[in-house]
Design an enzyme around this catalytic site. Structure first.
Site, short mmCIF file in Angstrom:
data_model
loop_
_atom_site.label_atom_id
_atom_site.label_comp_id
_atom_site.label_asym_id
_atom_site.label_seq_id
_atom_site.Cartn_x
_atom_site.Cartn_y
_atom_site.Cartn_z
N ASP B 291 93.76 44.28 117.28
CA ASP B 291 95.03 43.90 116.65
C ASP B 291 94.72 43.45 115.23
OD1 ASP B 291 98.03 43.11 117.38
OD2 ASP B 291 97.17 41.56 116.05
N ASN B 299 103.83 43.06 106.12
CA ASN B 299 105.17 43.67 106.18
C ASN B 299 106.18 42.85 105.41
OD1 ASN B 299 104.99 46.09 107.48
ND2 ASN B 299 105.42 45.30 109.54
N ASP B 308 102.88 50.29 106.71
CA ASP B 308 102.55 51.61 107.29
C ASP B 308 101.25 52.15 106.70
OD1 ASP B 308 104.84 51.52 108.77
OD2 ASP B 308 105.97 53.03 107.58
N GLU B 335 100.97 46.69 115.59
CA GLU B 335 99.72 46.80 114.85
C GLU B 335 98.56 46.73 115.83
OE1 GLU B 335 101.79 44.38 114.97
OE2 GLU B 335 100.84 42.41 114.91
#
Lengths: 362, 421
Positions: B291, B299, B308, B335
């Protein structure tokens, strides 16, 4: 005949036959064996042969000229020993030259009697004893006489009976034999001679019936229809005259009264009938005379001094009286003729042959 | 609609022979007619000639024979006249009523007969008789029949020979090759399209229409063959295109479109297979759950596009670090990534996990001219005999949780002893 001369003959015969043989002769007869004229001729020859001591054989050609030539060939083919000494021929229907050629090439001696070779054949054939050495000679009856005598007789009878027609002339038709035989031609010539001589006769037509009765009858029938004026009928022999008369009778005529017929030869029927206005005959004797000539020749008396080709009058005109005489003397046989009388060998004083038939009826 | 019934079969040879025969019969009729006309004319001329001949030769002889009264000669002459084939009957009437006849008296035709006058031979005026000559009609018909028969026979023979010849030539030159061709064509199928056409004909120095047809047929065959072959190639290329499209679709169905890793659905299927295979082979299987640390902050601060970009970069680093075709990476969600390492011991897995952690830590991702750095935490678990995919992921996830809790950017492994049991 005198016994002396008979003895002489016997002596000569013995001399001649010292070789053991009599002369053998063959006659090739052109006619038929039952034909009166030719049978009579042969009989007369046989009578002569018997009297002269010769052997005669007659061969009838039966009017077949090929057969006559065949006979000549047969004789030529015989071995030399069996051949006859002489062959007597008659040039009927032109067979003479061929028979002569055949026989002469075989060395057989020949003699023409009755009819010899005609003049027109002479350039090719020559005369006797020329080209053909074995051809000894010939004896012919003077044939013109037969035609002349008979024609003259019926012309006279016609004149007498007044048979002239509208034109003031007598009309005649003639039935001759054939065109080839010299004697036939000469008889016609005699007849024509008589017609010309007469001056008042018209010869409407001459036909040829080949010596036969039937054809003459048929031709006469035509002739009468074609020439209604004809009243005189001359014929080359007796048979043809008989045939013509038959045709005339068939039309309702009477021979001897309304038409006049003449013939040649001496058949019994012709002699007996009495209907024939004129008949000449006697020449059948020619063969017998030829026998006499050959007899003399064989016995060293050649006829050359008289000529090799003799043409002698032999015909005689028979009236009913003569006919009767003839029939009584020769009606059956001819042994009443003394043929020896006419031989020069047997009659050394004889200088010239006399062959007239008339003397036999005296 | 029903198809029209097939017309009766008739060979070319028989058609040609029939027509030849018809023409021959026509010709024979015309020729026979011409012959008949000629024969009739000839016979007339012949009879006239015979009449002239009779007038020139027989009449003078008859004239002489009648005059000389030679019935035999007359009969012979008449028989000679009657012997002429053109003469049926002849009759001579002589002036004095004698009548001669020769020939067949039944055929006498006094009305139609020719009359010739027979004069006297010596040139006398008038006539000696009349000659009546009847022509022989039988001979006309006989000659007619003969001539026509000859014509018919001649034409018949000619026609027979011609027809036989035509039939033979057509049979060998046309019918047999055509039948061969027809049979060959009827037996032709897509499978034996390339079978060559062999006409059994004797060798010859020239070519004819059959050879042209055969050559044309071969050209057609080759053309069809080429066309079919091209069609195969087209199908193959279309099929390849289709297959590649299908492959693409399949890829899409199992791939996460953003990162290029397997997606969550495919992870479930494939992990189950891997676990089963590991159990069957008795091989060790290790699994990481990774992770990215504080990703929510990226973000939030740099935008989703930057997020992204980081996700794409991190995924690329992870996939770069595993063995190709053996190990694989899937996006677990958000993620979070799962890395599966078949046939790998926990010790080796730990080394790999550590190398991955460092690689991410050292990586710099760019977005909009900005450099972004990021770290990741890893939970590592080795598959146990009683594990399935879910339990294995859950244990690794639990280890991730511990790594997060221990300060992030680190690797925590589940204890190995339980595997040994």
């Amino acid at each position: 005949m005198k016994p002396f001369s008979r003895l002489l003959v016997l002596a000569i015969c013995l001399l001649a036959s010292s070789g053991g043989w009599a002369q053998a002769i063959v006659f090739i007869d052109p006619g038929k064996s039952d034909e009166v004229y030719w049978a009579t001729a042969a009989n007369a020859m046989k009578a002569a042969a018997d009297e002269l001591g010769m052997r005669l054989e007659v061969r009838y050609a039966e009017r077949d000229h090929l057969r006559a030539i065949q006979y000549a060939r047969d004789i030529a083919a015989l071995p030399a020993a069996k051949r006859p000494d002489f062959v007597i021929l008659s040039n009927d229907n032109g067979t003479g030259p061929e028979m002569l050629r055949v026989l002469d090439s075989a060395g057989v001696k020949t003699f023409f009697a009755f009819s010899s070779l005609p003049p027109e054949s002479r350039t090719e054939m020559g005369g006797p004893r020329q080209k053909f050495k074995g051809w000894l000679g010939s004896l012919e009856p003077h044939a013109e006489d037969a035609g002349y005598l008979t024609a003259k007789s019926i012309i006279e009878q016609g004149r007498k009976a007044g048979a002239r027609r509208a034109d003031g002339k007598l009309h005649m038709v003639a039935i001759a034999g054939d065109r080839a035989t010299p004697s036939s031609v000469r008889r016609n010539a005699g007849m024509e001679h008589a017609v010309i001589e007469a001056g008042d006769v018209v010869l409407d037509q001459v036909v040829y019936a080949g010596w036969t009765r039937d054809k003459a009858a048929e031709q006469a029938e035509w002739l009468f229809a074609r020439h209604p004026d004809a009243r005189l009928v001359w014929a080359g022999n007796d048979l043809m005259a008989l045939g013509a008369m038959q045709a005339w009778e068939k039309r309702g005529g009477v021979p001897g009264r309304d038409a006049w017929f003449s013939g040649v030869n001496t058949s019994r029927e012709a002699m007996d009938s009495g209907r024939l206005a004129a008949l000449a005959g006697g020449h059948f004797i020619t063969g017998a005379w030829a026998m006499v000539m050959l007899y003399d020749y064989a016995h060293g008396r050649d006829f050359a001094d008289e000529g090799l080709e003799l043409d002698r009058p032999m015909f005689t005109l028979f009236d009913p009286a003569r006919a009767r005489t003839y029939m009584s003397r020769f009606g059956k046989k001819f042994d009443r003729i003394d043929f020896r009388r006419y031989s020069k060998v047997l009659n050394p004083r004889l200088k010239r042959y006399d062959f007239d038939f008339g003397q036999l009826l005296q | 609609m029903t198809p029209a019934p097939l017309a009766q079969f008739r060979t070319l040879a028989s058609s040609l022979v029939r027509r030849t025969l018809a023409v021959a019969i026509l010709c024979a009729l015309v020729a026979a007619t011409i012959q008949a006309i000629v024969v009739v004319g000839d016979e007339r001329a012949a009879f006239d000639r015979v009449l002239r001949n009779i007038a020139d030769t027989h009449v003078p002889l008859l004239s002489v024979a009648v005059w000389d009264i030679e019935p035999e000669a007359i009969r012979r002459q008449l028989q000679r006249i009657a012997a002429e084939p053109e003469v049926a009957h002849v009759r001579l009437s002589e002036r004095t009523g004698h009548v001669f006849e020769a020939g067949d008296a039944r055929l006498r035709d006094a009305k139609d007969a020719k009359i010739l006058q027979v004069p006297y031979p010596a040139g006398q005026p008038g006539t000696i008789g009349t000659l009546e000559v009847t022509a022989n009609r039988d001979i006309l018909f006989r000659h007619l029949a003969e001539k026509v028969l000859v014509v018919v026979l001649g034409y018949g023979l000619l026609s027979l020979v011609l027809c036989t010849l035509i039939a033979m030539v057509l049979r060998t030159e046309l019918e047999m090759p055509l039948r061969h061709l027809a049979r060959f064509t009827s037996e032709l199928s897509p499978e034996n399209l390339t079978r060559p056409l062999e006409l059994s004909r004797p060798p010859r120095a020239w070519r004819d229409e059959i050879d042209l047809v055969a050559a044309g047929f071969r050209t057609l065959q080759d053309g069809i063959h080429t066309h079919v072959a091209n069609l195969d190639g087209l199908v193959a290329s279309r099929t390849a295109q289709l297959e590649s499209a299908l492959e693409e679709i399949r890829e899409l169905t199992i791939t996460d479109s953003l990162t290029g890793c397997f997606n969550r659905r495919h992870l479930d299927l494939k992990l189950a297979e891997e676990v089963l295979r590991g159990h069957r082979a008795g091989h060790p299987l290790c699994l990481f759950v990774c992770d990215l640390d504080h990703f929510k902050r990226i973000n939030d601060t740099l935008g989703h596009l930057a997020g992204d970009e980081v996700l794409r970069g991190a995924a690329a680093v992870l996939r770069r670090e595993v063995r190709e075709r053996i190990d694989w990476v899937a996006r677990f969600g958000g993620e979070e990534f799962v890395i599966v390492l078949p046939n790998t011991t926990l010790v080796d897995a730990m080394l790999i996990a550590e190398r991955m952690r460092r690689a991410i830590e050292e990586s710099v991702f760019e977005h909009g001219g900005r450099q972004i750095r990021v770290t990741a935490s890893f939970g590592v678990a080795q598959c146990r005999v009683d594990d399935d995919g879910a339990s294995l992921v859950a244990r690794a996830d639990a280890m991730l949780y511990r790594a997060k809790a221990a300060g992030r950017n680190r690797v925590v492994e589940a204890p190995a002893e339980s595997f040994a049991a």
